[in-house]
Design an enzyme around this catalytic site. Structure first.
Site, short mmCIF file in Angstrom:
data_model
loop_
_atom_site.label_atom_id
_atom_site.label_comp_id
_atom_site.label_asym_id
_atom_site.label_seq_id
_atom_site.Cartn_x
_atom_site.Cartn_y
_atom_site.Cartn_z
N LYS A 1 5.84 24.06 -10.34
CA LYS A 1 4.83 24.77 -10.31
C LYS A 1 4.03 24.56 -9.02
O LYS A 1 3.02 25.18 -8.54
CB LYS A 1 3.73 24.66 -11.57
N ARG B 1 -7.81 -1.12 -6.83
CA ARG B 1 -8.18 -2.96 -6.16
C ARG B 1 -9.36 -3.20 -6.66
O ARG B 1 -9.02 -4.03 -7.02
CB ARG B 1 -8.24 -2.92 -4.70
N ASP C 1 1.29 -1.07 -0.09
CA ASP C 1 -0.27 0.26 -0.37
C ASP C 1 0.96 1.19 -0.07
O ASP C 1 1.73 0.89 0.77
CB ASP C 1 -0.53 -0.13 1.49
N ASP C 2 -0.27 2.21 -0.64
CA ASP C 2 1.81 3.25 -1.17
C ASP C 2 2.68 3.39 -1.04
O ASP C 2 3.39 4.14 -0.72
CB ASP C 2 1.05 4.24 0.72
N HIS D 1 1.31 1.97 3.93
CA HIS D 1 0.99 3.35 4.09
C HIS D 1 0.38 3.61 5.31
O HIS D 1 0.51 3.06 6.37
CB HIS D 1 -0.51 2.94 4.53
N LYS E 1 -6.00 -5.33 3.65
CA LYS E 1 -6.87 -4.61 3.32
C LYS E 1 -7.69 -4.57 2.26
O LYS E 1 -7.27 -4.86 1.42
CB LYS E 1 -6.35 -2.76 3.48
N SER F 1 -8.61 1.72 4.48
CA SER F 1 -7.36 2.02 5.25
C SER F 1 -7.02 2.18 6.80
O SER F 1 -8.31 2.31 7.26
CB SER F 1 -6.51 3.46 4.46
N CYS G 1 -6.87 4.16 -3.46
CA CYS G 1 -6.88 2.70 -3.32
C CYS G 1 -7.76 1.72 -3.70
O CYS G 1 -8.04 0.69 -4.14
CB CYS G 1 -7.39 2.98 -1.20
N ASP H 1 -0.39 -0.90 -5.55
CA ASP H 1 -1.46 -0.28 -5.26
C ASP H 1 -1.55 1.12 -6.13
O ASP H 1 -2.47 1.64 -6.50
CB ASP H 1 -2.33 -0.09 -4.08
N ASN H 2 -0.58 1.45 -5.68
CA ASN H 2 0.36 3.09 -5.63
C ASN H 2 1.19 3.81 -5.45
O ASN H 2 1.95 3.32 -4.48
CB ASN H 2 -1.51 4.45 -5.93
N HIS I 1 -11.56 -2.45 1.05
CA HIS I 1 -11.59 -1.36 1.23
C HIS I 1 -12.57 -1.36 -0.72
O HIS I 1 -12.42 -0.53 -1.15
CB HIS I 1 -10.67 -0.71 0.75
#
Ligand SMILES: *[C@@H]1O[C@H](CO)[C@@H](O)[C@H](O)[C@H]1NC(C)=O
Ligand SMILES: *[C@@H]1O[C@H](CO)[C@@H](O)[C@H](O)[C@H]1NC(C)=O
Ligand SMILES: *[C@@H]1O[C@H](CO)[C@@H](O)[C@H](O)[C@H]1NC(C)=O
Ligand SMILES: *[C@@H]1O[C@H](CO)[C@@H](O)[C@H](O)[C@H]1NC(C)=O
Length: 531
Positions: free
Chosen positions: A331, A92, A46-47, A256, A141, A166, A88, A306-307, A143
Site C-alpha cells: 500500500k 532504551r 542501533d537500527d 545508525h 548513545k 543519535s 530509540c 534497539d529497533n 538518549h
C-alpha cells in the site's frame, strides 16, 4: 554407680554437639560466602536489521558478521526476540526499566533541546547492580536526557563515554554517509540552535561526553569506534584487575546513519553499509576476546538491537530478512523502524556465556529487550523493587537451560507517526499478531503509509506468512478465537497499567538552553579538550 556412666554419656553428648556445630558452621560459611557474581556486557546495536546477522539467514551465505556468528555457535541465538519499541528513546527506556513506555513514561524520542529525560521515579537495572557492588559503565548513545539528574552517571553508571542522542542529531566537521547528505558544521554562526532542513541538524555540533563533561564538540565520527573500543577494553581490564563484578552497557553508534566506515570502505564494492556492519562485528569480537581473556566463563555477553532498520535511508539501511511487511509495502509506506511490522521489531539477539550457555543452541521463544532487566537481576541474585510492576520476564531458563517458554503475549507500542505514541496497539500471541493500527512510516523513495485504524484488528499468522502479507479472514473460527484472546489480554494489561501505583510521566519540554554546548560564549559550540 551412675557417676562414670553419666560422664561417658556426657562425653558422647559433647562430641555429638561439637560435630553438629561444626557441620552447621561449615554449611553456614558455605552459604554466606558469596558465589562469584557474573559480569554482564550488554551490546545494543542501533537500527540494525534482523537479517543483518548472517546466522539468521545461513542460506544467504554472507560473511559480514563472523564474530557474532561464532558467539551464536558457541552460545545461543534467539530468533523471535523483539525490541521493546521501534524507535530509540522508548526502546532504551524499556530495556533499562523492564517496563512498557506507558509505565515508564518514555513513549517517543527526546530532542537536542529536551530539558529532561527518563523520569527520575524510574529505577534502572544498572542502578540496582551498582547498589549491590557492581562497577557499572556505559559507552555509547544514551538518549534518555542529557541534563542534570537525567545523565547516565546519575542513573546508575559509574562511568560514561558517549553521545547524548543519535549520531545524526548534530553536525560534524567530516560528515558520514547519510541520505540526504548533510553538510559539515559551520565554523561561524549567529545562533546556537539546530536548523533542521532536509532531515539534517546542521547547526549544533555533535558532542562526545565523558561522565558529565563534553570532551569534544564536534566529535570525530571517524574515530568514534576506536574511542569506544579503547574505553571498553579499559573498563573490562580495570574491573577484572580489581576483582569487581561489572556491567558494561555498550550502546553502539552502528548501524545508525551517518555511517562512517573505516577506509577504504566508501570506495569498496561491498558498499558503505556492509563495511560498517563488518566494523561493528569486529568491535564486538574485540570485546568478546577481552572478556574471554580476563574472566572467561563468568561473563554473559548479550547482543541485540534497539529497533529495526531505518528504511527511508535506502542503501544505508539494514536488512529485514524475510520479514518484509508486505501488507504495508503493497500500500506504500515503510514496514521497519517506527512501525510494529516484524521489520521494525524483530531484532538480532545472541547470548554468549561459555560454560553456562550451551553451545550452538537456538531458541524461538517470544522474548523482548525488556527481559534483560529481570534476567540480569536474577542472575546476580538481586530482587527488583516491589513497589511497581514490570513487563519483562526472567529468561534465565531460556538462556541457560534450553527451555523455550517465552511471553504468552507481547505488546508493541506505537512508535511512528501513526496513532498515540506508546499505545499498545499491536499484539503478539504465539504465532499470531494483531494490528489495531498501521501506517505512519516512510519507505525508501518517500512514500508514507497512511495511518489506518483496524477494528476488528488485522491478524496475521507469522508461521505461514512471515512477510505479513495476507491477514486471516475475519469470521473464521481461527480468527475469532485469536481476536477474543488478544482483546481480553489487552483489556487486562491496560487495567494492570491503570492500577500500577508507580506510573511515570516524562517531561518532554524543550528549551534552547538545554542543548549541550561546551562553551556558550561561542556562536557554534566548538571545543576540543582532547587536543
Ligand atoms: C569519569 O569518571 C571516572 C570514574 O569515576 C574517572 O576515573 C574519570 O577520570 C572521569 N573522567 C572525567 C573526564 O571526568
Ligand atoms: C583504567 O585504569 C587506568 C590505569 O589505572 C586508568 O588510567 C584509566 O582511567 C582507567 N579507565 C577507566 C575507564 O576506568
Ligand atoms: C570454561 O568452560 C568450559 C566448558 O565448561 C571449559 O571447558 C573451560 O575449561 C572453561 N574455561 C575456563 C577458563 O574456565
Ligand atoms: C550447530 O547446530 C546446527 C543445527 O542444529 C548444526 O547443523 C551445526 O553443525 C552445528 N554446529 C556446530 C559447530 O556444532
Amino acid at each position: 554407680m551412675f557417676g562414670p556412666k553419666m560422664s561417658d554419656f556426657h562425653i558422647w553428648l559433647l562430641l555429638v554437639w561439637v560435630l553438629l556445630w561444626t557441620l552447621m558452621l561449615l554449611t553456614a560459611s558455605h552459604e554466606v560466602k558469596p558465589a562469584k557474581r557474573p559480569n554482564f556486557i550488554i551490546i545494543l546495536a542501533d537500527d540494525m536489521g534482523w537479517g543483518d546477522l548472517d546466522a539468521n539467514q545461513p542460506e544467504r551465505k554472507s560473511n559480514n558478521t563472523p564474530n557474532l556468528n561464532l558467539m551464536a555457535a558457541q552460545g545461543l541465538k534467539m530468533t523471535d526476540f523483539h525490541s521493546p519499541a521501534s524507535t530509540c528513546s522508548p526502546s532504551r527506556a524499556a530495556i533499562l526499566t523492564g517496563r512498557y513506555g506507558l509505565r515508564n513514561g518514555v513513549t517517543h524520542n527526546f530532542a537536542v533541546e529536551s530539558v529532561a529525560g527518563l523520569p527520575l521515579s524510574e529505577v534502572t537495572f544498572p542502578q540496582l547492580l551498582q547498589k549491590e557492588g557492581y562497577y557499572t559503565a556505559m559507552i555509547g548513545k544514551w538518549h534518555l536526557g542529557h541534563n542534570g539528574p537525567y545523565r547516565p552517571t546519575k542513573r546508575g553508571f559509574d562511568y560514561y563515554l558517549g553521545i547524548p542522542y543519535s549520531n545524526d542529531m548534530g553536525c560534524t566537521d567530516k560528515p558520514g554517509y547519510n541520505l540526504p547528505k548533510c553538510p559539515p558544521c559551520e565554523s561561524t554562526g549567529s545562533h546556537l540552535m539546530r536548523s533542521l532542513h532536509g532531515g539534517c541538524y546542521s547547526k549544533l555540533a555533535l558532542p562526545l561526553i565523558e561522565n558529565i563533561s563534553i570532551v569534544e564538540q564536534p566529535l570525530d565520527l571517524w574515530s568514534l569506534t576506536d574511542q569506544y573500543k579503547s574505553a571498553a577494553l579499559q573498563i573490562i581490564h580495570n574491573a577484572s584487575a580489581r576483582g569487581q563484578p561489572y556491567l558494561l552497557y555498550m550502546a553502539l553508534a552502528h548501524m545508525h546513519v551517518p555511517l562512517a566506515p573505516p577506509p577504504p570502505a566508501g570506495a569498496a564494492s561491498e558498499g558503505v553499509y556492509t563495511s560498517s556492519l563488518k566494523e561493528m562485528d569486529s568491535l564486538v569480537g574485540t570485546i568478546r576476546s577481552a572478556s574471554d581473556d580476563t574472566d572467561k566463563n563468568n561473563t554473559l555477553i548479550w547482543f541485540t538491537g534497539d529497533n529495526g532498520p531505518w528504511e527511508q535511508k535506502c542503501q544505508y539501511a539494514g536488512s529485514v530478512g524475510s520479514f518484509t511487511g508486505k501488507w504495508q509495502t503493497n500500500k506504500g509506506g515503510g514496514s521497519a523502524k517506527q512501525t510494529t511490522w516484524e521489520g521494525g521489531h524483530r531484532v538480532p539477539a545472541v547470548a554468549y556465556w561459555p560454560g553456562r550457555i550451551p553451545e550452538n543452541t537456538s531458541s524461538s521463544a517470544l522474548l523482548s529487550g525488556m527481559d534483560i532487566f529481570p534476567t540480569l537481576l536474577s542472575l546476580a541474585g538481586i530482587n527488583p523493587p516491589a513497589d511497581r510492576r514490570y513487563d519483562g520476564m526472567d529468561a534465565t531458563n531460556v538462556l541457560l537451560h534450553q527451555e523455550h517458554m517465552g511471553h504468552e503475549f507481547l505488546f508493541h507500542p506505537n512508535s511512528g507517526a501513526a496513532g498515540q505514541f506508546g499505545d499498545l496497539q499491536t499484539v503478539r500471541a504465539g504465532k499470531y499478531k494483531a494490528f489495531y493500527i498501521t501506517g505512519g512510516a516512510e519507505a525508501c523513495g518517500g512514500t508514507t503509509g497512511r495511518p489506518q485504524l483496524h477494528d476488528p484488528p488485522l491478524i496475521f499468522d507469522l508461521e505461514r506468512d512471515t512477510a505479513e502479507e495476507t491477514p486471516l479472514q475475519v469470521q473464521t473460527p481461527e480468527y475469532l478465537a485469536v481476536a477474543q484472546r488478544i482483546a481480553r489480554r489487552r483489556e487486562e494489561l491496560l487495567w494492570d497499567i491503570a492500577t500500577d501505583k508507580s506510573v511515570s510521566t516524562a517531561d518532554y519540554r524543550k528549551e534552547e538552553s538545554a542543548a549541550p554546548c561546551c562553551d556558550r560564549r561561542q556562536a557554534v559550540c566548538r571545543c576540543n579538550t582532547l587536543d
